[in-house]
Motif scaffolding. Sequence first.
Motif, PDB file in Angstrom:
ATOM      1  N   GLY A  56       0.788  -1.219   0.000  1.00 23.11           N
ATOM      2  CA  GLY A  56       0.000   0.000   0.000  1.00 23.11           C
ATOM      3  C   GLY A  56       0.821   1.269   0.000  1.00 23.11           C
ATOM      4  N   ARG A  59       0.233   4.562  -2.753  1.00 24.25           N
ATOM      5  CA  ARG A  59      -0.873   5.520  -2.659  1.00 24.25           C
ATOM      6  C   ARG A  59      -0.386   6.846  -2.072  1.00 24.25           C
ATOM      7  NH1 ARG A  59      -4.737   2.150   1.010  1.00 24.25           N
ATOM      8  NH2 ARG A  59      -2.697   1.725   1.924  1.00 24.25           N
ATOM      9  N   PRO A  60      -1.199   7.903  -2.138  1.00 20.21           N
ATOM     10  CA  PRO A  60      -0.813   9.183  -1.531  1.00 20.21           C
ATOM     11  C   PRO A  60      -0.484   9.012  -0.055  1.00 20.21           C
ATOM     12  CG  PRO A  60      -2.726   9.463  -2.936  1.00 20.21           C
ATOM     13  CD  PRO A  60      -2.484   7.992  -2.853  1.00 20.21           C
ATOM     14  N   LEU A  62      -0.939  10.855   2.595  1.00 15.04           N
ATOM     15  CA  LEU A  62      -1.993  11.151   3.556  1.00 15.04           C
ATOM     16  C   LEU A  62      -2.981   9.990   3.663  1.00 15.04           C
ATOM     17  CD1 LEU A  62      -3.138  13.181   5.527  1.00 15.04           C
ATOM     18  CD2 LEU A  62      -4.453  14.199   3.648  1.00 15.04           C
ATOM     19  N   VAL A  63      -3.267   9.361   2.532  1.00 15.22           N
ATOM     20  CA  VAL A  63      -4.165   8.200   2.539  1.00 15.22           C
ATOM     21  C   VAL A  63      -3.534   7.053   3.332  1.00 15.22           C
ATOM     22  CG1 VAL A  63      -5.290   6.454   1.116  1.00 15.22           C
ATOM     23  CG2 VAL A  63      -5.254   8.846   0.363  1.00 15.22           C
ATOM     24  N   GLN A  64      -2.230   6.839   3.108  1.00 16.31           N
ATOM     25  CA  GLN A  64      -1.527   5.790   3.846  1.00 16.31           C
ATOM     26  C   GLN A  64      -1.561   6.050   5.343  1.00 16.31           C
ATOM     27  OE1 GLN A  64       2.389   4.633   2.312  1.00 16.31           O
ATOM     28  NE2 GLN A  64       1.955   5.799   0.453  1.00 16.31           N
ATOM     29  N   TYR A  65      -1.298   7.302   5.719  1.00 18.36           N
ATOM     30  CA  TYR A  65      -1.275   7.636   7.144  1.00 18.36           C
ATOM     31  C   TYR A  65      -2.656   7.468   7.779  1.00 18.36           C
ATOM     32  CZ  TYR A  65      -1.198  10.306  11.438  1.00 18.36           C
ATOM     33  OH  TYR A  65      -1.346  10.700  12.743  1.00 18.36           O
ATOM     34  N   LEU A  66      -3.678   7.934   7.104  1.00 12.93           N
ATOM     35  CA  LEU A  66      -5.030   7.828   7.645  1.00 12.93           C
ATOM     36  C   LEU A  66      -5.453   6.365   7.801  1.00 12.93           C
ATOM     37  CD1 LEU A  66      -6.861  10.747   5.784  1.00 12.93           C
ATOM     38  CD2 LEU A  66      -6.122  10.661   8.184  1.00 12.93           C
ATOM     39  N   GLU A  67      -5.014   5.532   6.876  1.00  8.86           N
ATOM     40  CA  GLU A  67      -5.326   4.104   7.004  1.00  8.86           C
ATOM     41  C   GLU A  67      -4.617   3.521   8.224  1.00  8.86           C
ATOM     42  OE1 GLU A  67      -5.224  -0.095   4.489  1.00  8.86           O
ATOM     43  OE2 GLU A  67      -4.246   1.691   3.670  1.00  8.86           O
ATOM     44  N   TRP A  68      -3.333   3.892   8.394  1.00  6.72           N
ATOM     45  CA  TRP A  68      -2.594   3.429   9.580  1.00  6.72           C
ATOM     46  C   TRP A  68      -3.276   3.920  10.850  1.00  6.72           C
ATOM     47  CZ3 TRP A  68      -0.429   6.301  13.496  1.00  6.72           C
ATOM     48  CH2 TRP A  68       0.318   5.581  14.426  1.00  6.72           C
ATOM     49  N   SER A  70      -6.445   4.763  11.307  1.00 16.33           N
ATOM     50  CA  SER A  70      -7.736   4.104  11.529  1.00 16.33           C
ATOM     51  C   SER A  70      -7.549   2.734  12.158  1.00 16.33           C
ATOM     52  CB  SER A  70      -8.496   3.985  10.209  1.00 16.33           C
ATOM     53  OG  SER A  70      -7.840   3.087   9.320  1.00 16.33           O
TER      54      SER A  70
END
Length: 313
Positions: A56, A59-60, A62-68, A70
Amino acid sequence: MFFYAARRLLSGLVLALLVTLITYLLLAPSFDGIVSSRLGMGATPESIRTAKAELGMDRPLLVQYLEWLSHAVRGDLGSSFFSGETVGHTVSQRLSVTMSIVVVTLLLSVVLSVTLGVLAAWRGGRVDRIVQVVSLTGHLIPNLLFAIALVYVLAIQLELLPATGFTPLSEDPVAWMKSIVIPTLALLIASVAGLTAQVRGTMIDELRKDYVRTLRTRGIPMRSIVLRHALRNAGGPALTVLSFEFIAMLGGALIIEQVFAIPGFGSYAFEASLQGDVPIIMGITLFAVLLVVVVNLAVDLLNGWLNPKARVL
């Protein structure tokens, strides 16, 4: 007090959010190198791109961080890129090893520092000079040098304690105590030096105030004045320094655990940093920040209890 604590806790959680975000952004430029190291010598540009897609990392950010994030709020910190071990479970185990040393050191530091600082301020004269020499010596001697000297004397020459290794408290309390004596003493000297100087300084200031003279004129014993009044008023600044000393101990544990081969939080962080193991680094960062937040919150609440004027309503 409730709103005061809630406000401090909220600010601590915001700090944890910012620190973990910055950490992730700082790790991002090394993602290619991390994936390449994970794949080994046969890594090719195509295999690196494929591996990043599987993890993963394509991906951008910010998207990676937000997934982590969550997953993190649900208690899932992922698995190590290299060993596959569960990060949350392993980090908590390693942290318990470090905390078994740090908490003992902190308690000893409080007892010794308050005792020496109060005696120096109260008695003055030769006692004060001796305490100042002890404090200055603690500042001048590096923890690592002191640790090496302790190993040479206590482990090699006298053979009283093990030079390296760690035994969990649940397995053998006596062996656990022996295994943490030298690391604890190595961390203790600098902590006692700093905290003693703070307690001594604040106690001297308190004993010079008008309320102390007033209490003495009323016939109240000096011992009671020092222990029941002056020490409580001097506790706020000392508690603040104590929180700093706790953070310094966590940093010092990184070196001490490497020297004594202790499988703790610091050595785990060092190994993960060398490998670039992103899930472990993020998990360690989160645990460390939350630990600091909890300690600072406890110090703030104690300060508010000792001095209601310190509460920010």
